[in-house]
Design an enzyme around this catalytic site. Structure first.
Site, PDB file in Angstrom:
ATOM      1  N   ASP A 161       0.744  -1.254  -0.223  1.00 32.34           N
ATOM      2  CA  ASP A 161      -0.001  -0.068  -0.141  1.00 32.34           C
ATOM      3  C   ASP A 161       0.754   1.178  -0.076  1.00 32.34           C
ATOM      4  O   ASP A 161       0.483   2.354  -0.723  1.00 32.34           O
ATOM      5  CB  ASP A 161      -0.810   0.145   1.216  1.00 32.34           C
ATOM      6  CG  ASP A 161      -1.798   1.366   1.141  1.00 32.34           C
ATOM      7  OD1 ASP A 161      -2.311   1.725   0.049  1.00 32.34           O
ATOM      8  OD2 ASP A 161      -1.914   1.971   2.205  1.00 32.34           O
ATOM      9  N   LYS A 187      -4.121  -1.865   5.180  1.00 30.43           N
ATOM     10  CA  LYS A 187      -3.589  -1.084   6.393  1.00 30.43           C
ATOM     11  C   LYS A 187      -4.449  -1.606   7.575  1.00 30.43           C
ATOM     12  O   LYS A 187      -3.894  -1.990   8.688  1.00 30.43           O
ATOM     13  CB  LYS A 187      -3.910   0.248   6.256  1.00 30.43           C
ATOM     14  CG  LYS A 187      -2.825   0.925   5.403  1.00 30.43           C
ATOM     15  CD  LYS A 187      -2.705   2.470   5.508  1.00 30.43           C
ATOM     16  CE  LYS A 187      -3.930   3.165   4.552  1.00 30.43           C
ATOM     17  NZ  LYS A 187      -3.879   3.143   3.265  1.00 30.43           N
TER      18      LYS A 187
END
Ligand code: URA
Length: 444
Positions: A161, A187
């Site tokens: 990410d 996340k």
């Protein structure tokens, strides 16, 4: 497998397998897939979309690019919240300490500014010394001792990410439902949270401008969370004007601290109390919405939320003196007042333009390696429904570069729509979305 063939299949609207997604992502992280191919892949996904199965696979691949924290040894339900991105959205800074002092552990993994929207990490780093690049051990120690910690994606936690987020930011590939879903969930699932509250923003300053697309994003987030075994709810909140008055980095931290001191703007407080209340419900500390709001408000009134924020700053190496003395934040070189050319009422705002004005000043990134100016920003003086006189201040700009300040002034002026007839103030929290469907929020 051949990278260019995978890209071409997505470009033509084909469906990708988990192995193909994994191949591109791991290749990008190892350097075998260069930025130009990854950018092209992201654009193909942006234009063609992904179905739920592909989105889940993208999420798992991004999640598995790093470690997944196991926080079972910390008692209680761990709850995190994440916003899909807005202008002036400093809710995490206020909410995380407040919820933690109500007894719910908040392991928060956040992002940086993206496109025209701000990011929690950049804002926190405007506090002198504040470190967001924690090791997993430091993050866990903070959670054990203070029930709250906020860190960024690292090479250990959701590294895919971190890399892809930065590339999306500068390649026009942010407002995509599968990319946002995988970015947020990789996340959040890595952080060890058991339950999640999503703040899905909709309106002119959000990535999802219509109710239809915001709902589609909310449903996606909830479905993928469920597949991952996490309870979640989403709130649709308004982003047709900046949240609160400050837009930038240190200016938003100051507004967040003011809110913890009980002096925050009403709209910011309302969104914070609502999201916080649902975090307490999921965390088992409140059995209804009204009770959750009361508990959080109590922590503002008795100062415990502010104390918890102080501990958060201290534990992450920041200087807590800024909390009582805002003059410790660096001053900018210029202040420019944006004045109204006409008399009337603020009827609408192009909030994305206001976010872009902040990026223009340097508060966000225009290129992959741009430095962020943590001290520049904008104060919004008039919100939708407010009366305005000719030459009255609509906004104040804090700039370090005069030319950039003047360009931001033009953008902000254009962003305000002033009309003769009075507009209604905006409702901030619009709907609640969970597995059962979409509902209006309970009142009270
Ligand atoms: N927030 C994130 O973490 N990722 C996105 O893609 C958008 C908002």
């Amino acid at each position: 497998m051949i990278t260019s063939e995978i890209i071409a299949r997505k470009r033509d609207g084909g469906k990708l397998t988990r192995q193909e997604i994994e191949f591109i992502l791991s290749g990008y992280l190892s350097g075998a897939v260069p930025d130009y191919q990854m950018s092209s892949f992201l654009m193909a996904v942006f234009i063609r979309g992904m179905d739920l199965e592909e989105t889940e696979n993208l999420t798992w691949c991004m999640l598995n690019s790093g470690k997944i924290l196991e926080l079972g040894f910390i008692p209680g339900v761990k709850v995190d919240k994440h916003s899909t991105g807005g202008v002036g959205d400093k809710v995490s800074l206020i909410l995380a300490p407040l919820v933690a002092c109500c007894g719910v552990t908040v392991p928060m993994v956040s992002g940086r500014g993206l496109g025209h929207t701000g990011g929690t990490l950049d804002k926190l780093e405007s506090i002198p010394g504040f470190k967001t690049g924690l090791s997993i051990e430091e993050f866990i120690e903070n959670l054990k001792h203070n029930q709250v910690s906020i860190m960024g994606q690292t090479k250990d936690l959701a590294p895919a990410d971190r890399e892809i987020y930065a590339l999306r930011d500068v390649t026009g590939t942010v407002p995509s439902i599968p990319l946002i879903t995988a970015s947020i969930l990789s996340k959040k699932l890595a952080s060890g949270a058991d339950a999640l509250v999503f703040d899905v923003k909709m309106g002119s300053g959000a990535f999802m401008q219509s109710k239809e697309t915001a709902l589609a994003l909310a449903r996606n987030l909830i479905k993928v969370s469920k597949k991952a075994g996490r309870r979640s709810i989403a709130l649709l909140t308004d982003m047709n004007e900046p949240l609160g008055n400050a837009v930038g980095n240190s200016v938003e931290v100051i507004e967040a601290i003011d809110t913890l001191k009980g002096k925050g703007p009403e709209d910011l407080l309302e969104v914070t109390l609502t999201l916080g209340s649902f975090m307490l419900i999921l965390g088992g500390k409140a059995n209804n919405f009204r009770k959750g709001k009361e508990l959080i408000l109590e922590k503002i009134e008795n100062g415990e939320g502010l104390d918890k924020f102080k501990q958060l700053v201290l534990q992450q190496g920041g200087d807590p003196a800024v909390i009582d003395d805002y003059s410790l934040f660096p001053k900018t070189n210029y202040q420019i007042d944006v004045k109204s050319d006409e008399k009337g009422y603020v009827n609408a705002m192009d909030t994305k333009e206001i976010g872009l004005a902040a990026v223009e000043l340097g508060a966000g990134r225009e290129k992959l390696d741009s430095d962020v100016d943590l001290d520049v920003g904008i104060f919004i003086r008039k919100k939708i429904g407010d009366p305005v006189k000719k030459n009255e201040e609509l906004a104040k700009i804090l700039a370090n570069d005069f030319e950039k300040g003047k360009k931001a002034e033009q953008r902000i002026k254009k962003a305000f729509r002033i009309t003769r007839q009075k507009a209604k103030r905006l409702k901030k929290v619009l709907s609640l979305v969970d597995e059962k469907g979409v509902r209006e929020l309970p009142t009270g």
